[in-house]
Write an enzyme that holds these catalytic residues in place. Structure first.
Site, mmCIF file in Angstrom:
data_model
loop_
_atom_site.group_PDB
_atom_site.id
_atom_site.type_symbol
_atom_site.label_atom_id
_atom_site.label_comp_id
_atom_site.label_asym_id
_atom_site.label_seq_id
_atom_site.Cartn_x
_atom_site.Cartn_y
_atom_site.Cartn_z
ATOM 1 C CG ASN A 1 41.144 -75.109 0.470
ATOM 2 O OD1 ASN A 1 40.834 -74.021 -0.012
ATOM 3 N ND2 ASN A 1 40.474 -75.653 1.480
ATOM 4 C CB CYS B 1 39.652 -73.328 5.866
ATOM 5 S SG CYS B 1 39.177 -71.593 5.718
ATOM 6 N N GLY C 1 35.837 -66.611 5.231
ATOM 7 C CA GLY C 1 35.860 -66.835 6.678
ATOM 8 C C GLY C 1 34.812 -67.829 7.137
ATOM 9 C CG ASN D 1 38.027 -67.354 -0.856
ATOM 10 O OD1 ASN D 1 37.659 -67.571 0.303
ATOM 11 N ND2 ASN D 1 38.753 -68.229 -1.557
ATOM 12 C CE LYS E 1 39.003 -78.000 -1.202
ATOM 13 N NZ LYS E 1 37.821 -77.241 -1.608
HETATM 14 O O1 RRO Z 1 35.504 -69.723 3.793
HETATM 15 C C1 RRO Z 1 36.630 -69.478 3.323
HETATM 16 O O2 RRO Z 1 37.174 -68.368 3.441
HETATM 17 C C2 RRO Z 1 37.408 -70.497 2.602
HETATM 18 C C3 RRO Z 1 37.467 -71.830 2.960
HETATM 19 BR BR1 RRO Z 1 36.472 -72.537 4.357
HETATM 20 C C4 RRO Z 1 38.338 -72.714 2.254
HETATM 21 O O3 RRO Z 1 38.474 -73.918 2.555
HETATM 22 N N1 RRO Z 1 39.061 -72.219 1.245
HETATM 23 C C5 RRO Z 1 38.977 -70.921 0.864
HETATM 24 O O4 RRO Z 1 39.654 -70.511 -0.083
HETATM 25 N N2 RRO Z 1 38.140 -70.084 1.554
#
Ligand code: RRO
Length: 305
Positions: free
Chosen positions: A193, A131, A73, A70, A166
């Site tokens: 994460n 992230c 963003g 993923n 995290k």
């Molecule tokens: O929003 C994201 O793309 C995202 C976040 Br904030 C995160 O902490 N971990 C991730 O895999 N995607």
């Protein structure tokens, strides 16, 4: 007798150790159409930033072998709308509410956490210093021990409730980051994460995500997560929430034996939104079969050779 599924983290009691992972069910509204959220240990919100964000353009998810990439963003409604429109409903669902907070500057983290400390209904903050999908902030904080410590300390100064840090797997030493978070005053650690990854369409020669790089989650990352949870549990004294490819009760057992007190279910929700309920039922059966009175009897009990 039914085994006791309750767990405690930083003095807060959870009905069971199964939480949803941030970003995998928004603010809980859709999941609540399927079953009462009070059947979960906690609902962890999508990361909240100071301003609303649209995130990256689609496609922003792609399936991989035993997993998912993923690059959302950080799409979210922003802290003001979260507090006004999402939180009041969420606090009425009878589950613990963990709010995941992200930012691109220290000031942004502090502003959001201060605001969340002024309202009712937030049981814990999960500080997203990991992230992988934004240009600024996020992983910038969680990849360096000193900035991790600074970020956690700054938030603890303005927010009096428990703070979960995290952690990212995209670092040289996750245990060094974990120790820095502990030093900064974190009450709980959650890990991991997503792992940075890419997928390319061999017909179009384009990346499958508009952002090119994304975060890998799902069963593909479970062994990595388990090793990191185990290493961190041996090197810090903080309670741990295990995350990474948890799909079955047996996965939960593995993470708890490795040192986790609770877990978060993420990618599995996309395959089966009922997964947390099935996990709770099967975990209960497992504990009965093993003659255990409480789920906490599993924590950190992995045997050595
Ligand atoms: O929003 C994201 O793309 C995202 C976040 Br904030 C995160 O902490 N971990 C991730 O895999 N995607």
């Amino acid at each position: 007798m039914k085994p006791d599924l309750r767990v405690k983290l930083a003095g807060v009691e959870f009905a069971n150790p199964i939480m949803t992972a941030s970003g995998c069910c928004g603010y809980g509204e859709e999941l609540a159409q399927l079953y009462p959220l009070k059947r979960l240990g906690a609902l962890v919100s999508k990361s909240i930033t100071r301003e609303p964000r649209l995130g990256h353009p689609p496609p922003r998810t792609a399936e991989t072998a035993s997993g998912m990439l993923n690059a959302i963003g950080l799409a979210n409604v922003g802290v003001d709308r979260f507090v006004a429109e999402k939180l009041p409903w969420l606090t009425r669902q009878g589950t613990r509410v963990v709010v995941n907070v992200a930012g691109s500057t220290l000031d942004e983290y502090v502003t959001i956490c201060r605001r969340l400390g002024e309202v009712e209904g937030v049981d814990m903050i999960e500080l997203n210093i990991s992230c992988p999908n934004v240009d600024e902030g996020g992983l910038e904080f969680g990849a360096d021990p000193l900035s991790t410590e600074k970020a956690v300390r700054a938030v603890k100064e303005v927010y009096s409730g428990p703070v979960i840090a995290k952690l990212s797997p995209n670092v040289t030493s996750v245990t060094e980051i974990a120790k820095a978070a502990e030093q900064g005053g974190a009450d709980v650690l959650s890990l991991i994460n997503s792992l940075i990854g890419t997928s390319i369409d061999w017909e179009t020669w384009r990346p499958r995500l508009t952002n090119n790089r994304g975060g890998l989650t799902g069963p593909a990352i479970k062994p990595v997560a388990l090793a990191m949870v185990n290493a961190v549990s041996e090197q810090t004294s903080l309670p741990i929430i295990g995350i990474g490819g948890i799909s079955h009760a047996t996965d939960v057992v593995e993470f708890m034996l490795a040192g986790a007190t609770a877990v978060q279910v993420g990618t599995a929700l996309f395959i089966d939104p009922d997964a947390p309920l099935t996990i709770v039922a099967n975990l209960t059966d497992y504990l009965k079969r093993k003659n255990l009175k409480a789920v906490t009897e599993l924590v950190g009990r992995v045997r050595k050779y």
